[in-house]
Design a protein around this motif. Structure first.
Motif, short mmCIF file in Angstrom:
data_model
loop_
_atom_site.label_atom_id
_atom_site.label_comp_id
_atom_site.label_asym_id
_atom_site.label_seq_id
_atom_site.Cartn_x
_atom_site.Cartn_y
_atom_site.Cartn_z
N CYS A 55 0.83 -1.20 0.00
CA CYS A 55 0.00 0.00 0.00
C CYS A 55 0.87 1.25 0.00
CB CYS A 55 -0.92 0.04 1.22
SG CYS A 55 -1.90 -1.46 1.46
N TYR A 56 0.33 2.29 -0.64
CA TYR A 56 0.96 3.61 -0.63
C TYR A 56 -0.13 4.66 -0.55
CZ TYR A 56 2.64 8.01 -2.51
OH TYR A 56 2.90 9.34 -2.70
N SER A 57 0.13 5.71 0.22
CA SER A 57 -0.75 6.87 0.27
C SER A 57 0.10 8.10 0.57
CB SER A 57 -1.84 6.71 1.33
OG SER A 57 -1.27 6.50 2.62
N ALA A 58 -0.29 9.22 -0.02
CA ALA A 58 0.47 10.45 0.20
C ALA A 58 0.39 10.89 1.66
CB ALA A 58 -0.06 11.55 -0.72
N THR A 59 -0.74 10.68 2.29
CA THR A 59 -0.92 10.97 3.72
C THR A 59 -1.40 9.71 4.40
OG1 THR A 59 -3.21 11.71 3.36
CG2 THR A 59 -1.48 13.39 3.24
N ARG A 60 -1.18 9.63 5.68
CA ARG A 60 -1.57 8.43 6.41
C ARG A 60 -3.09 8.29 6.44
NH1 ARG A 60 0.95 4.87 9.58
NH2 ARG A 60 2.89 6.08 9.50
N VAL A 61 -3.56 7.09 6.18
CA VAL A 61 -5.00 6.81 6.17
C VAL A 61 -5.28 5.68 7.14
CG1 VAL A 61 -5.29 7.60 3.78
CG2 VAL A 61 -4.76 5.19 4.24
N PRO A 62 -6.50 5.58 7.64
CA PRO A 62 -6.82 4.51 8.59
C PRO A 62 -6.88 3.14 7.91
CG PRO A 62 -8.78 5.80 8.09
CD PRO A 62 -7.62 6.52 7.47
#
Length: 411
Positions: free
Chosen positions: A283-290
């Motif tokens: 997984c990758y996301s620009a901002t932390r996600v739940p």
């Protein structure tokens, strides 16, 4: 059909395309140029064959119209782009892209044709919005074979992840708004696709194999080795979305991993609550996600399987009996359009009508039945059916005689 009418310079191919789409939406047991031409009231299939092979119109432009149609009606802030491939079993060696290769349709290596699709998936519905035919090296290294199948000289070998990246880029460049991309291990294990998505700032939840190696602060580990280091309290019971038999509950856990660029990189692990079988997602996301957000995106990956099932079962996506590059793209694009119509009608029917305890919501299957019975109308006269019976038998007799002559000559 009004959305794509401008893509045809003449009225004849425009009407043929409409007849073909109506035939794809019908309840015919088999859908090919012969059966669709008979359904349309034509005396022979030559008109539809001309539409697919020689008529002047741009299938890629129709694909762009299809994408706009789907996004306009299914637009949602939780939209996810899903990539996956599917194979169609084929005989012979002359159909474009065919070779002995693994296909999930058969679950083994078979003589088949494989294509990669991009799906637009939201809580309102899901439909395919792009397609790329996978052309193996055995084809791209044989210029004469490619020329015979009508493959343009500009087409070079491209891996399935490269085809997926091409379609994702087209969708995003066209203004499609989606925050996430998901796919299976073929795409999750490809670093070039992951890097391309990170460069665009698009989050992803891509499946990876158990032996996929991940970098952490403590070193590199296989995915199945890293999961053994997770504490028991790391696991949470969450639903991956509703299925045919209710919510699909699994145990999920999350571990931070190192990435080459900025953003948050994590390993998502899914555990079957009954069999204890594990599945892994990078997984990758620009901002932390739940965790719940990553689980929701991972659960959306299965919608592409529903698209393949209904697209083939209802709209003849896999029933093309064409050999050339141009014909394949035209057939598949119009089949995607037929399936998108059913999906959009389903979404429009669900919106104004509250859910009933006595009836399930309208399905694409039921919409097709109602559309065929109430809108398309009754069939043709007995004389038309008898004329087609004679045409088929006459054509088959010529083909049989030709095969016997060729066999005798070879002997």
């Amino acid at each position: 059909m009004g959305r794509i009418a401008g893509r045809f310079g003449r009225v004849e191919p425009r009407r043929r395309a409409r007849a073909l789409v109506l035939g794809l939406l019908s309840d015919l047991p088999r859908k090919n140029c012969w059966t669709l031409a008979e359904h349309a009231g034509d005396a022979n299939p030559y008109g539809l064959q001309h539409l697919l092979s020689r008529a002047r119109w741009d299938a890629d432009a129709v694909r762009d119209d299809l994408r706009g149609f789907v996004v306009e009606h299914l637009h949602h802030q939780d939209a996810v782009l899903v990539v996956d491939e599917t194979g169609d079993l084929k005989k012979g060696t002359h159909t474009v892209g065919v070779q002995r290769q693994y296909t999930g349709t058969a679950g083994r290596i078979e003589n088949s044709q494989v294509a990669v699709y991009l799906a637009y998936s939201t809580p309102l519905g899901h439909a395919a919005i792009d397609r790329e035919l996978y052309v193996p090296r055995s084809w791209t290294q044989d210029a004469g074979r490619c020329r015979a199948a009508g493959i343009p000289d500009t087409v070079a070998f491209a891996t399935k992840p490269a085809l997926a990246a091409r379609m994702i880029g087209r969708a995003l460049d066209a203004g499609v708004i989606a925050s996430w991309v998901t796919g299976d291990e073929v795409y999750g294990g490809n670093p070039h696709l992951r890097t391309d998505l990170e460069t665009r700032g698009i989050g992803y939840v891509l499946a990876v194999a158990c032996g996929h190696r991940l970098a952490t602060r403590a070193g590199k580990f296989r995915a199945d080795a890293l999961v053994k280091k997770l504490p028991k309290q790391a696991w949470q019971k969450l639903s991956a979305g509703a299925g045919a038999k209710g919510q699909r509950f699994y145990d999920w856990a999350l571990a931070d991993i190192a990435g080459e660029g900025p953003g948050h990189h994590q390993l998502l692990v899914r555990r079957n609550r009954r069999t204890r079988e594990l599945a892994f997602y990078r997984c990758y996301s620009a901002t932390r996600v739940p965790l719940s957000t990553l689980v929701r995106v991972a659960g959306r990956r299965w919608t592409v399987e529903e698209i393949f099932q209904s697209g083939k079962g209802l709209a003849g996506l896999d029933e093309h009996q064409v050999r050339g590059w141009t014909s394949w793209h035209r057939w598949v694009t119009l089949a995607m359009l037929a399936h998108a119509f059913l999906t959009v009608v389903r979404a429009d029917e669900h919106a104004p009508h509250p859910r009933s305890d006595e009836l399930i919501p309208l399905t694409c299957n039921e919409i097709q039945r109602l559309f065929t019975a109430l809108v398309v109308g009754p069939g043709h006269s007995p004389a038309h059916r008898l004329d087609w019976s004679q045409w088929r038998r006459r054509h088959q007799a010529r083909s049989q005689a030709s095969h016997y002559r060729r066999q005798a000559t070879q002997a």
